[in-house]
Design an enzyme around this catalytic site. Structure first.
Site, PDB file in Angstrom:
ATOM      1  N   ASP A   1       0.853  -1.197   0.000  1.00  0.00           N
ATOM      2  CA  ASP A   1       0.000   0.000   0.000  1.00  0.00           C
ATOM      3  C   ASP A   1       0.879   1.234   0.000  1.00  0.00           C
ATOM      4  OD1 ASP A   1      -3.219   0.235   0.565  1.00  0.00           O
ATOM      5  OD2 ASP A   1      -2.152   2.066   1.096  1.00  0.00           O
TER       6      ASP A   1
ATOM      7  N   ASP B   1       4.308   2.377  -3.993  1.00  0.00           N
ATOM      8  CA  ASP B   1       3.438   3.134  -4.895  1.00  0.00           C
ATOM      9  C   ASP B   1       3.400   2.349  -6.209  1.00  0.00           C
ATOM     10  OD1 ASP B   1       2.356   4.832  -6.786  1.00  0.00           O
ATOM     11  OD2 ASP B   1       3.524   6.582  -6.169  1.00  0.00           O
ATOM     12  N   VAL B   2       2.210   1.916  -6.624  1.00  0.00           N
ATOM     13  CA  VAL B   2       2.141   1.041  -7.809  1.00  0.00           C
ATOM     14  C   VAL B   2       2.545   1.746  -9.108  1.00  0.00           C
ATOM     15  CG1 VAL B   2       0.413  -0.540  -6.859  1.00  0.00           C
ATOM     16  CG2 VAL B   2      -0.349   1.454  -8.197  1.00  0.00           C
TER      17      VAL B   2
ATOM     18  N   SER C   1     -13.331  -3.035 -13.452  1.00  0.00           N
ATOM     19  CA  SER C   1     -14.585  -2.517 -12.891  1.00  0.00           C
ATOM     20  C   SER C   1     -15.677  -2.606 -13.942  1.00  0.00           C
ATOM     21  CB  SER C   1     -14.415  -1.044 -12.491  1.00  0.00           C
ATOM     22  OG  SER C   1     -15.669  -0.446 -12.226  1.00  0.00           O
TER      23      SER C   1
ATOM     24  N   TYR D   1     -11.578   6.998 -15.252  1.00  0.00           N
ATOM     25  CA  TYR D   1     -11.654   5.687 -14.579  1.00  0.00           C
ATOM     26  C   TYR D   1     -12.166   4.599 -15.536  1.00  0.00           C
ATOM     27  CZ  TYR D   1     -13.073   2.509 -10.715  1.00  0.00           C
ATOM     28  OH  TYR D   1     -13.248   1.447  -9.861  1.00  0.00           O
TER      29      TYR D   1
ATOM     30  N   LYS E   1     -10.115   1.318 -16.598  1.00  0.00           N
ATOM     31  CA  LYS E   1     -10.621  -0.016 -16.279  1.00  0.00           C
ATOM     32  C   LYS E   1     -10.863  -0.846 -17.537  1.00  0.00           C
ATOM     33  CE  LYS E   1     -10.688  -0.043 -11.770  1.00  0.00           C
ATOM     34  NZ  LYS E   1      -9.595  -0.769 -11.069  1.00  0.00           N
TER      35      LYS E   1
HETATM   36  P1  NAP Z   1     -10.263   1.983  -1.566  1.00  0.00           P
HETATM   37  O1  NAP Z   1     -11.083   1.614  -0.387  1.00  0.00           O
HETATM   38  O2  NAP Z   1     -10.101   3.424  -1.888  1.00  0.00           O
HETATM   39  O3  NAP Z   1      -8.840   1.278  -1.464  1.00  0.00           O
HETATM   40  C1  NAP Z   1      -7.878   1.485  -2.451  1.00  0.00           C
HETATM   41  C2  NAP Z   1      -6.507   1.245  -1.862  1.00  0.00           C
HETATM   42  O4  NAP Z   1      -5.548   1.490  -2.896  1.00  0.00           O
HETATM   43  C3  NAP Z   1      -6.172   2.184  -0.706  1.00  0.00           C
HETATM   44  O5  NAP Z   1      -5.633   1.446   0.365  1.00  0.00           O
HETATM   45  C4  NAP Z   1      -5.154   3.115  -1.324  1.00  0.00           C
HETATM   46  O6  NAP Z   1      -4.177   3.576  -0.411  1.00  0.00           O
HETATM   47  C5  NAP Z   1      -4.475   2.229  -2.335  1.00  0.00           C
HETATM   48  N1  NAP Z   1      -3.754   3.011  -3.332  1.00  0.00           N
HETATM   49  C6  NAP Z   1      -4.169   4.102  -4.008  1.00  0.00           C
HETATM   50  N2  NAP Z   1      -3.214   4.549  -4.820  1.00  0.00           N
HETATM   51  C7  NAP Z   1      -2.143   3.731  -4.668  1.00  0.00           C
HETATM   52  C8  NAP Z   1      -0.857   3.668  -5.233  1.00  0.00           C
HETATM   53  N3  NAP Z   1      -0.448   4.574  -6.134  1.00  0.00           N
HETATM   54  N4  NAP Z   1      -0.028   2.675  -4.834  1.00  0.00           N
HETATM   55  C9  NAP Z   1      -0.413   1.765  -3.907  1.00  0.00           C
HETATM   56  N5  NAP Z   1      -1.640   1.778  -3.332  1.00  0.00           N
HETATM   57  C10 NAP Z   1      -2.499   2.744  -3.716  1.00  0.00           C
HETATM   58  O7  NAP Z   1     -10.898   1.324  -2.889  1.00  0.00           O
HETATM   59  P2  NAP Z   1     -11.708  -0.038  -3.110  1.00  0.00           P
HETATM   60  O8  NAP Z   1     -13.130   0.324  -3.285  1.00  0.00           O
HETATM   61  O9  NAP Z   1     -11.314  -1.047  -2.110  1.00  0.00           O
HETATM   62  O10 NAP Z   1     -11.171  -0.424  -4.555  1.00  0.00           O
HETATM   63  C11 NAP Z   1     -10.175  -1.426  -4.780  1.00  0.00           C
HETATM   64  C12 NAP Z   1     -10.132  -1.709  -6.258  1.00  0.00           C
HETATM   65  O11 NAP Z   1     -11.424  -2.153  -6.699  1.00  0.00           O
HETATM   66  C13 NAP Z   1      -9.798  -0.483  -7.109  1.00  0.00           C
HETATM   67  O12 NAP Z   1      -9.008  -0.857  -8.210  1.00  0.00           O
HETATM   68  C14 NAP Z   1     -11.164  -0.028  -7.577  1.00  0.00           C
HETATM   69  O13 NAP Z   1     -11.093   0.733  -8.743  1.00  0.00           O
HETATM   70  C15 NAP Z   1     -11.847  -1.361  -7.781  1.00  0.00           C
HETATM   71  N6  NAP Z   1     -13.288  -1.296  -7.796  1.00  0.00           N
HETATM   72  C16 NAP Z   1     -13.991  -0.853  -6.718  1.00  0.00           C
HETATM   73  C17 NAP Z   1     -15.382  -0.823  -6.767  1.00  0.00           C
HETATM   74  C18 NAP Z   1     -16.221  -0.350  -5.614  1.00  0.00           C
HETATM   75  O14 NAP Z   1     -17.439  -0.242  -5.784  1.00  0.00           O
HETATM   76  N7  NAP Z   1     -15.652  -0.101  -4.444  1.00  0.00           N
HETATM   77  C19 NAP Z   1     -16.036  -1.217  -7.921  1.00  0.00           C
HETATM   78  C20 NAP Z   1     -15.297  -1.658  -9.003  1.00  0.00           C
HETATM   79  C21 NAP Z   1     -13.924  -1.710  -8.926  1.00  0.00           C
HETATM   80  P3  NAP Z   1      -4.301   5.011   0.297  1.00  0.00           P
HETATM   81  O15 NAP Z   1      -5.715   5.123   0.774  1.00  0.00           O
HETATM   82  O16 NAP Z   1      -3.256   4.958   1.327  1.00  0.00           O
HETATM   83  O17 NAP Z   1      -4.022   6.016  -0.793  1.00  0.00           O
END
Ligand code: NAP
Length: 245
Positions: free
Chosen positions: A39, A62-63, A140, A153, A157
């Site tokens: 993370d 950082d990815v 997504s 986004y 995706k």
């Molecule tokens: P989230 O709660 O915001 O978690 C995302 C995580 O990614 C956070 O821990 C964040 O760290 C980390 N992150 C962000 N930028 C980064 C970077 N440059 N390097 C390393 N880590 C990084 O989001 P989520 O809802 O769990 O989503 C996870 C994945 O599922 C994402 O790819 C999202 O697009 C996908 N997704 C989510 C949904 C939904 O409805 N939630 C739907 C479809 C797809 P920090 O907070 O420390 O920045």
């Protein structure tokens, strides 16, 4: 078959400090894998790994950084001798109508999702070369159906789907499977930032009439990571309660 689905496997999950990534790390671990949680927030990664317990590692990365990804992979290989499962999950949103979206917000979202997943697939495939493995990219439904306010986004995706299929074709002969998961509306900190109205409006379009939970995405990732999916590659699995079918 005896034992757990992922006994002896070594897994990396990016963006695993919270939300879907954390649920994936927990589920992989519950099924027997050792898990490295990457993370941006090193503190969050360490706390999450400590909470999971033995055989879990928190790594700051950082990815979007080629060297961070290489260093993280090297640290995991040094610890456990290899990597069998790699999940590209890290994500951010910067939603706005296109006429109001800044180029910086376009670049940031494309960078984290698309460049980040590309770097992750490339790194994972390099480590897995010679013994095989399973790579899972979190796309997504937004990349399938396109969401207004998410031109950055949705583009990223959808790009992850192309990356998944092209790399799956390149890696198949090396025993490395590459698949994608397309979650719909899932309850996480990311979607908690949506307005109540926007969340309810999206939820009303879901045939199953509810948002999903992070664990419901994680279960599909465990399947793809395991031998149950030994003949599955280049696939895109929707986990959205029927949304956008
Ligand atoms: P989230 O709660 O915001 O978690 C995302 C995580 O990614 C956070 O821990 C964040 O760290 C980390 N992150 C962000 N930028 C980064 C970077 N440059 N390097 C390393 N880590 C990084 O989001 P989520 O809802 O769990 O989503 C996870 C994945 O599922 C994402 O790819 C999202 O697009 C996908 N997704 C989510 C949904 C939904 O409805 N939630 C739907 C479809 C797809 P920090 O907070 O420390 O920045």
């Amino acid at each position: 078959m005896t034992g757990r689905l992922l006994d002896g496997r070594r897994a990396v999950v990016t963006g695993a400090g919270q939300g879907i990534g954390l649920a994936i790390a927990r589920e992989l671990h519950r099924h027997g894998a050792r898990v490295a949680l990457l993370d941006l927030d090193s503190e969050r990664a360490s706390v999450a790994a400590a909470e999971i317990g033995d055989d879990a590692l928190g790594v700051a990365a950082d990815v979007t950084s080629e060297s961070d990804i290489a260093d993280a992979a090297a640290a995991v290989v040094a610890e456990w001798g290899g990597i069998d499962i790699w999940v590209n999950n890290a994500g951010v949103t910067r939603d706005a109508a296109m006429r109001k979206m800044s180029v910086d917000d376009f670049d940031l979202v494309i960078g984290v999702h698309l460049r980040g997943s590309w770097l992750g697939v490339r790194q994972a495939a390099a480590v897995m070369y010679g013994h095989g493995g399973s790579i899972i990219n979190i796309s997504s439904m937004s990349g399938k159906i396109g969401n207004p306010g998410q031109t950055n986004y949705s583009a990223a995706k959808a790009g992850i789907v192309g990356l998944t299929k092209a790399s799956a074709k390149e890696q198949a002969r090396h025993g490395i499977r590459v698949n994608a998961v397309q979650p719909g509306l899932i309850r996480t900190p990311m979607t908690a930032a949506m307005s109540t109205e926007a969340f309810a409006a999206t939820e009303s379009t879901i045939p199953m009439q509810r948002a999903g939970e992070p664990e419901e995405v994680a279960g599909v990732v465990v399947f793809l990571a395991s031998e149950l999916a030994s003949y599955v590659t280049g696939a895109v699995i929707e986990v959205g309660g029927g949304r956008g079918m």
